[in-house]
Design a protein around this motif. Structure first.
Motif, PDB file in Angstrom:
ATOM      1  N   UNK A 299       1.167  -1.434  -0.049  1.00  0.00           N
ATOM      2  CA  UNK A 299      -0.233   0.132  -0.065  1.00  0.00           C
ATOM      3  C   UNK A 299       0.810   1.439   0.118  1.00  0.00           C
ATOM      4  N   UNK A 300       0.588   2.509  -0.719  1.00  0.00           N
ATOM      5  CA  UNK A 300       0.923   3.357  -0.657  1.00  0.00           C
ATOM      6  C   UNK A 300       0.590   4.243   0.112  1.00  0.00           C
ATOM      7  N   UNK A 301       1.403   4.608   0.998  1.00  0.00           N
ATOM      8  CA  UNK A 301       1.804   5.604   2.584  1.00  0.00           C
ATOM      9  C   UNK A 301       1.655   6.698   2.197  1.00  0.00           C
ATOM     10  N   UNK A 302       1.375   7.655   2.801  1.00  0.00           N
ATOM     11  CA  UNK A 302       1.269   9.298   3.130  1.00  0.00           C
ATOM     12  C   UNK A 302       1.083   9.782   4.579  1.00  0.00           C
TER      13      UNK A 302
ATOM     14  N   UNK B  69      -2.556   8.964   5.238  1.00  0.00           N
ATOM     15  CA  UNK B  69      -3.406   8.374   3.930  1.00  0.00           C
ATOM     16  C   UNK B  69      -2.629   7.426   3.566  1.00  0.00           C
ATOM     17  N   UNK B  70      -3.542   5.880   3.092  1.00  0.00           N
ATOM     18  CA  UNK B  70      -2.995   4.612   2.439  1.00  0.00           C
ATOM     19  C   UNK B  70      -3.997   4.165   1.686  1.00  0.00           C
ATOM     20  N   UNK B  71      -3.484   4.069   0.455  1.00  0.00           N
ATOM     21  CA  UNK B  71      -4.074   4.209  -1.246  1.00  0.00           C
ATOM     22  C   UNK B  71      -5.562   5.374  -0.934  1.00  0.00           C
ATOM     23  N   UNK B  72      -7.047   4.764  -1.030  1.00  0.00           N
ATOM     24  CA  UNK B  72      -7.954   5.776  -1.125  1.00  0.00           C
ATOM     25  C   UNK B  72      -8.520   6.036   0.155  1.00  0.00           C
ATOM     26  N   UNK B  73      -7.287   5.515   1.190  1.00  0.00           N
ATOM     27  CA  UNK B  73      -8.178   5.619   2.703  1.00  0.00           C
ATOM     28  C   UNK B  73      -7.771   7.024   3.630  1.00  0.00           C
ATOM     29  N   UNK B  74      -7.844   7.358   4.354  1.00  0.00           N
ATOM     30  CA  UNK B  74      -7.284   8.665   4.722  1.00  0.00           C
ATOM     31  C   UNK B  74      -8.084   8.343   6.540  1.00  0.00           C
ATOM     32  N   UNK B  75      -6.842   8.673   6.729  1.00  0.00           N
ATOM     33  CA  UNK B  75      -6.663   9.177   8.452  1.00  0.00           C
ATOM     34  C   UNK B  75      -6.760  10.288   9.479  1.00  0.00           C
TER      35      UNK B  75
END
Length: 412
Positions: free
Chosen positions: A380-383, A400-406
């Motif tokens: 997964x792409x994490x920022x 952010x992890x792929x399309x999820x955002x917290x």
């Protein structure tokens, strides 16, 4: 309370009659008893079509176009509505703000609440003689000045070296003149024309920090005197019909960030001046220190610029060099949810991420900017991005992890 967005540009709007209909409709919307947003000004190239480079297809803006639409929304508008701040109204009083005493240069100052690209600044002036009437500060600290010449012409001296002159055509009987300054970031041909008594310039740096001043200063920096009233700042370029309406005395509230009537005479030094626009921007007389506000705006611009970069290929992400003392500000414990806690630590000038105490080890955070970081991963792409809200200290991070955002707020 409804908030109405005006009609915006469209590449199918090619004929002058259609464009005129849209312009008339937007002027109609601006007369309604409801707050509104000038979407046309954000995207219009001057004939109803999209500015080049802002389109996804003939009918819709691209990501950059949506950013311009977003920036046309006045910061603090919804908070002002929730607090019951009324819609701005014109002041029929005859008072003025008189700048300059012959002893020192005096000015009003405004730093916008949030970043903006294109804008319009309008004010009324009655000058006692030639001299500088207003200035706009860029990110490089250089000012573009608007001056009154010996013959009464209004002259723009841009920080880029550009010079424009508007002849003294419409001075009223009591010597009051309306002057407008229009900056359009996205238009390559923006310096080709003028609108009435207004400057129309495209020489705007792509990452500018506009900080406005209206002031009275005679040639060579000698203090002068002038009377001002009805200072307005819009978050979009006004079209010809809109500028004509404003300079005829009509108050258009769409995307209006500042409306300072300036009817109360001269305020105390470092005091706030009334801003009737439904916004979060503040106007001050002779502020003792604007460096903090300008630094705040620069930080917001840098963060916004970083957020606009979308990496399709993770291999495009290249870490940049950030000073350790800046990285150290992000150390802390951030709670995403009761079962997910992220800890940011610093070792030998590098940041690392620990999940739930670090039972699974630590992961290095590589900086894309001073606030935005990424994790090197084949999965997964994490920022992670950080944002400060008080005293320069971090208050939350965005994970952010792929399309999820917290989001996670820093623990006290």
């Amino acid at each position: 309370m409804p908030v109405v967005a005006s009609c915006y540009a469209n590449d199918n709007f090619g004929d002058p009659a259609t464009y005129r209909f849209i312009v008339d409709m937007n002027l109609e919307i601006a007369s309604w008893d409801a707050p509104s947003i000038n979407f046309l000004g954000a995207l219009d190239r001057g004939d109803g079509r999209f500015v080049k480079g802002l389109t996804f297809d003939l009918d819709h803006p691209a990501d950059r176009g949506h950013r311009e639409l977003f920036l046309s929304i006045v910061p603090g508008l919804f908070e002002a509505l929730a607090a019951g701040k009324p819609a701005p109204e014109s002041d029929s009083g005859q008072g003025f703000f008189s700048a300059g005493t012959g002893v020192r240069s005096e000015y009003l100052s405004c730093v916008p609440a949030d970043p903006m690209h294109s804008f319009t600044s309008v004010f009324y002036i009655r000058a006692s003689g030639p001299g500088i009437a207003a200035a706009i500060r860029g990110e490089d600290g250089k000012f573009s000045d608007i001056a009154v010449a010996e013959n009464g012409d209004a002259v723009l001296h841009a920080s880029t070296g550009e010079v424009q002159r508007v002849p003294r055509l419409s001075w009223t009987e009591n010597g009051i003149e309306s002057v407008g300054f229009i900056i359009i970031k996205e238009r390559d041909d923006a310096s080709c024309g003028r609108r009435g008594g207004s400057f129309y310039s495209g020489s705007h740096p792509s990452r500018s920090v506009p900080a406005w001043r209206i002031r009275a200063e005679s040639p060579k920096g000698v203090p002068g005197t002038a009377d001002f009233r009805d200072w307005m700042i819009y978050r979009v370029p006004l079209g010809g019909a809109e500028m004509a309406a404003v300079q005829a005395g009509r108050l258009l509230p769409s995307s209006l960030e500042v409306f300072a009537p300036l009817r109360q005479g001269k305020p105390e030094v470092d005091s706030e001046v009334e801003n009737r626009a439904q916004s979060a921007s503040r106007v001050f007389f002779m502020p003792r220190d604007t460096s903090r506000e300008i630094a705040r705006l620069k930080t917001a611009i840098n963060r916004q610029d970083g957020e606009e970069i979308v990496y399709i290929d993770p291999n495009e992400k290249k870490p940049v060099s950030i000073a350790p003392e800046i990285l150290a500000a992000w150390k802390g414990v951030y709670e995403i949810s009761p079962g997910l806690v992220l800890t940011v630590v610093m070792e030998e000038g590098r940041l690392f991420l620990l999940v739930n105490g670090g039972d699974d080890g630590k992961t290095e955070l590589f900086p894309l900017s001073a606030e935005r970081f990424f994790v090197k991963s084949v999965g997964p792409q994490m920022e992670i991005s950080f944002q400060s809200e008080k005293d320069g200290q971090p208050t939350f991070l965005n994970f952010k992890m792929d399309d999820q955002e917290m989001k996670g707020r820093e623990r006290e």
